[in-house]
Design a protein around this motif. Sequence first.
Motif, PDB file in Angstrom:
ATOM      1  N   ALA A   3       0.802  -1.036  -0.229  1.00 40.97           N
ATOM      2  CA  ALA A   3      -0.461   0.193  -0.343  1.00 40.97           C
ATOM      3  C   ALA A   3       1.044   0.833  -0.566  1.00 40.97           C
ATOM      4  CB  ALA A   3      -0.679   0.182   1.552  1.00 40.97           C
ATOM      5  N   ASN A   4       2.741   0.847   0.133  1.00 38.71           N
ATOM      6  CA  ASN A   4       2.826   1.805   0.527  1.00 38.71           C
ATOM      7  C   ASN A   4       3.189   2.649  -1.397  1.00 38.71           C
ATOM      8  OD1 ASN A   4       2.994   2.708   2.839  1.00 38.71           O
ATOM      9  ND2 ASN A   4       4.283   1.101   3.116  1.00 38.71           N
ATOM     10  N   TYR A   5       2.938   2.270  -1.879  1.00 35.97           N
ATOM     11  CA  TYR A   5       3.401   2.313  -3.391  1.00 35.97           C
ATOM     12  C   TYR A   5       2.413   2.246  -4.595  1.00 35.97           C
ATOM     13  CZ  TYR A   5       8.414   1.049  -2.064  1.00 35.97           C
ATOM     14  OH  TYR A   5       9.579   1.160  -1.624  1.00 35.97           O
ATOM     15  N   ARG A  21       4.869   6.248  -1.738  1.00 36.39           N
ATOM     16  CA  ARG A  21       4.316   7.474  -1.156  1.00 36.39           C
ATOM     17  C   ARG A  21       5.353   8.171  -1.080  1.00 36.39           C
ATOM     18  NH1 ARG A  21      -0.400   6.570   1.061  1.00 36.39           N
ATOM     19  NH2 ARG A  21      -0.305   4.300   0.818  1.00 36.39           N
ATOM     20  N   ARG A  22       6.126   8.346  -0.656  1.00 31.30           N
ATOM     21  CA  ARG A  22       7.158   9.403  -0.029  1.00 31.30           C
ATOM     22  C   ARG A  22       7.705   9.916  -1.239  1.00 31.30           C
ATOM     23  NH1 ARG A  22       8.306  12.952   3.109  1.00 31.30           N
ATOM     24  NH2 ARG A  22      10.358  12.459   3.425  1.00 31.30           N
ATOM     25  N   ILE A  27       8.151  15.017  -3.539  1.00 34.32           N
ATOM     26  CA  ILE A  27       8.308  16.648  -5.079  1.00 34.32           C
ATOM     27  C   ILE A  27       7.476  17.295  -4.494  1.00 34.32           C
ATOM     28  CG2 ILE A  27       7.253  16.358  -6.957  1.00 34.32           C
ATOM     29  CD1 ILE A  27       8.058  13.793  -7.255  1.00 34.32           C
ATOM     30  N   ALA A  28       5.566  16.923  -3.820  1.00 29.96           N
ATOM     31  CA  ALA A  28       5.169  18.400  -2.937  1.00 29.96           C
ATOM     32  C   ALA A  28       5.941  18.955  -2.244  1.00 29.96           C
ATOM     33  CB  ALA A  28       3.857  17.514  -2.594  1.00 29.96           C
ATOM     34  N   THR A  29       6.532  18.777  -1.713  1.00 33.17           N
ATOM     35  CA  THR A  29       7.040  19.688  -0.306  1.00 33.17           C
ATOM     36  C   THR A  29       7.932  20.732  -0.943  1.00 33.17           C
ATOM     37  OG1 THR A  29       7.118  17.510   1.117  1.00 33.17           O
ATOM     38  CG2 THR A  29       8.569  19.407   1.785  1.00 33.17           C
ATOM     39  N   VAL A  54       2.283  16.571   4.744  1.00 33.76           N
ATOM     40  CA  VAL A  54       2.075  16.733   3.278  1.00 33.76           C
ATOM     41  C   VAL A  54       1.922  15.032   3.311  1.00 33.76           C
ATOM     42  CG1 VAL A  54       2.966  16.483   0.839  1.00 33.76           C
ATOM     43  CG2 VAL A  54       3.698  17.754   2.336  1.00 33.76           C
ATOM     44  N   THR A  55       0.811  15.217   2.731  1.00 32.82           N
ATOM     45  CA  THR A  55       0.369  13.385   2.721  1.00 32.82           C
ATOM     46  C   THR A  55      -0.516  13.146   1.630  1.00 32.82           C
ATOM     47  OG1 THR A  55      -1.712  13.838   3.765  1.00 32.82           O
ATOM     48  CG2 THR A  55      -0.447  13.104   5.598  1.00 32.82           C
TER      49      THR A  55
END
Length: 114
Positions: A3-5, A21-22, A27-29, A54-55
Motif C-alpha cells: 500500500a506504500n507504492y 508514497r514518500r 516532490i510536493a514538499t 504532506v500526506t
Amino acid sequence: MDANYYYLNNFKNNGYMGISRRCFEEIATIATNSISDVNVKRKGKGLFALANPVTTTFRKDGKVDITIDVAISKKTNANMKDICLKIQETVASSIAMMCEAVPFKINVKVSSVY
C-alpha cells in the motif's frame, strides 16, 4: 501489493514498477517550498504541530490524493485563494513532470500565517 507504492500498469508482464508514497510527498514538499512566502508546515512547537504536513493517499479508483498543510507569510500581498491555486499548479506541474502517467488530486490547507 504494498500500500506504500502506486503501481504502474505498463510493466505488468515483466514485473511491477511502483512509485513510493514518500516520493510523491517529497516532490510536493520541494515544489511548495519553492514558492516565495510559502512553507510546508513542519513539525514544531505547540498543540497543532504536524508530524506529516504532506500526506499521500492511494485511492481504489487509481487516483492519488495529496494533502499539503502550509504556512504562509504575512508579508505576501497575494490573496489566499491565489496562493493556494499557485501551490496546486506548481505541485501539479512537478508531479506531472516526474510521474506523468499518474492521475492525482491536490488539496491545500493553510494551517498558519507567520
